[in-house]
Scaffold this motif. Sequence first.
Motif, PDB file in Angstrom:
ATOM      1  N   UNK A 156       0.837  -1.194   0.000  1.00  0.00           N
ATOM      2  CA  UNK A 156       0.000   0.000   0.000  1.00  0.00           C
ATOM      3  C   UNK A 156       0.877   1.251   0.000  1.00  0.00           C
ATOM      4  N   UNK A 157       0.283   2.377  -0.405  1.00  0.00           N
ATOM      5  CA  UNK A 157       0.956   3.665  -0.328  1.00  0.00           C
ATOM      6  C   UNK A 157      -0.069   4.704   0.107  1.00  0.00           C
ATOM      7  N   UNK A 158       0.278   5.499   1.116  1.00  0.00           N
ATOM      8  CA  UNK A 158      -0.587   6.594   1.565  1.00  0.00           C
ATOM      9  C   UNK A 158      -0.313   7.807   0.674  1.00  0.00           C
ATOM     10  N   UNK A 159      -1.379   8.458   0.223  1.00  0.00           N
ATOM     11  CA  UNK A 159      -1.250   9.547  -0.739  1.00  0.00           C
ATOM     12  C   UNK A 159      -2.091  10.746  -0.308  1.00  0.00           C
ATOM     13  N   UNK A 160      -1.535  11.931  -0.516  1.00  0.00           N
ATOM     14  CA  UNK A 160      -2.290  13.164  -0.290  1.00  0.00           C
ATOM     15  C   UNK A 160      -1.780  14.200  -1.287  1.00  0.00           C
TER      16      UNK A 160
ATOM     17  N   UNK B 198       2.579  16.758  -3.959  1.00  0.00           N
ATOM     18  CA  UNK B 198       2.125  15.374  -3.799  1.00  0.00           C
ATOM     19  C   UNK B 198       2.914  14.764  -2.652  1.00  0.00           C
ATOM     20  N   UNK B 199       2.209  14.170  -1.691  1.00  0.00           N
ATOM     21  CA  UNK B 199       2.869  13.482  -0.593  1.00  0.00           C
ATOM     22  C   UNK B 199       2.576  11.988  -0.714  1.00  0.00           C
ATOM     23  N   UNK B 200       3.610  11.171  -0.563  1.00  0.00           N
ATOM     24  CA  UNK B 200       3.467   9.719  -0.627  1.00  0.00           C
ATOM     25  C   UNK B 200       4.240   9.087   0.526  1.00  0.00           C
ATOM     26  N   UNK B 201       3.673   8.007   1.054  1.00  0.00           N
ATOM     27  CA  UNK B 201       4.343   7.330   2.160  1.00  0.00           C
ATOM     28  C   UNK B 201       4.040   5.843   2.093  1.00  0.00           C
ATOM     29  N   UNK B 202       5.113   5.040   2.123  1.00  0.00           N
ATOM     30  CA  UNK B 202       4.972   3.595   2.173  1.00  0.00           C
ATOM     31  C   UNK B 202       5.766   3.043   3.338  1.00  0.00           C
ATOM     32  N   UNK B 203       5.805   1.731   3.486  1.00  0.00           N
ATOM     33  CA  UNK B 203       6.532   1.134   4.616  1.00  0.00           C
ATOM     34  C   UNK B 203       8.012   1.526   4.664  1.00  0.00           C
ATOM     35  N   UNK B 204       8.627   1.831   3.501  1.00  0.00           N
ATOM     36  CA  UNK B 204      10.062   2.108   3.482  1.00  0.00           C
ATOM     37  C   UNK B 204      10.425   3.490   2.950  1.00  0.00           C
ATOM     38  N   UNK B 205       9.437   4.338   2.665  1.00  0.00           N
ATOM     39  CA  UNK B 205       9.760   5.632   2.058  1.00  0.00           C
ATOM     40  C   UNK B 205       8.677   6.665   2.338  1.00  0.00           C
TER      41      UNK B 205
END
Length: 381
Positions: free
Chosen positions: A20-24, A40-47
């Motif tokens: 999954x990737x969190x996006x805003x 654009x902001x993105x967040x995953x388990x490793x980044x």
Amino acid sequence: MILTTEELQEACALLAQSPFVAVDTEFLRETTFWPQLCLIQMSGPELDAIVDPLAPGIDLTPFFKLMGNADVVKVFHAARQDIEIVFHLGGLIPHPIFDTQVAAMVCGFGDSVSYDTLVQKVCGIQLDKSSRFTDWSHRPLSTKQLDYAIADVTHLKDVYLTIKAELEREGRTEWLGEEMAVLEARETYDLHPDDAWQRLKMRIRKPIELAVLQRLAAWREREARSRDVPRGRVLKDDAMFEIAQQQPKDTEALGRLRTIPKGYERSQAGQAILAQINAALAIPKADLPKVPKPQNLPEGNGAAVEMLKVLLKLIAEKNGVAAKIIASTDDLESIAAKGEESEAAALHGWRRELFGLPALKLVRGEIGLRFVNRKVDVVDL
């Protein structure tokens, strides 16, 4: 902070390996029809990453490819406007998606719960929202602004994992799937100009008025899109209704209307409006559109609806689900008036089992509501 296409490609390749990737997104829309994407902001388990879409020469294709990757769940909070941006700029709708605001309603966190409230309840963290009204198009952005922006996705990961586990534990994952289908539907974002009149709150009674309004709304929609300005900048809603009711046929008549700015009638837009009016007036009477009729509710329906509202509140509280996502007021009015023949959404899918069937029993007089020990309860009759 990602400023080049190469950096974006590398980040998206890494995020594509995550489940999954969190996006805003951060954007501006006050003076335009289409949202102006600023961040654009993105967040995953490793980044965790912030992408600057305004950076010179950057190509967002890797981001759009990630949004279309069916192997990665895209996590948003209040997803509609973020998805609209992806749809407009990238020509696709992210899939699959998980909207934590909708999911939180299914899990009983309340109606349309805000992101900061959800973070506080799930993570126990109080977010600093002082940068909420930032001009995100301004460069450079301060460290405080960037910290605010990235917090919109870093905590979203924890919220997602917590609510996802709750849905699975309560057996409600399929409930959310029905809601996500609406957010993933192309027609949710691709409104045809000829249907633009349906966005307006109806204030007309005659078929000819509706014909004028339909043509005006379609013209305004196309004009706003082509000029990239808000609809109200082209023509305000009040002016559209007055024009539909008065039906001015020439420049002089148009200029006499109260809602038309002085001199507007002589502009190119004024002439275009007159053309739409006269085209509507030329429609044969038999071909005029029918004015939608409000639902005629039987006498005493108001009290019945109030009883259904009490039942809805009881069921929502008992099951830990926001009442708003179970049934709308229109649903309750329809059920009270038509019973099983109602086409209310509350009588379909998971809502039927949870609330629809008890609501029908209440309408048929098979169950009642009683006040006992200072509480309202349901009783079989």
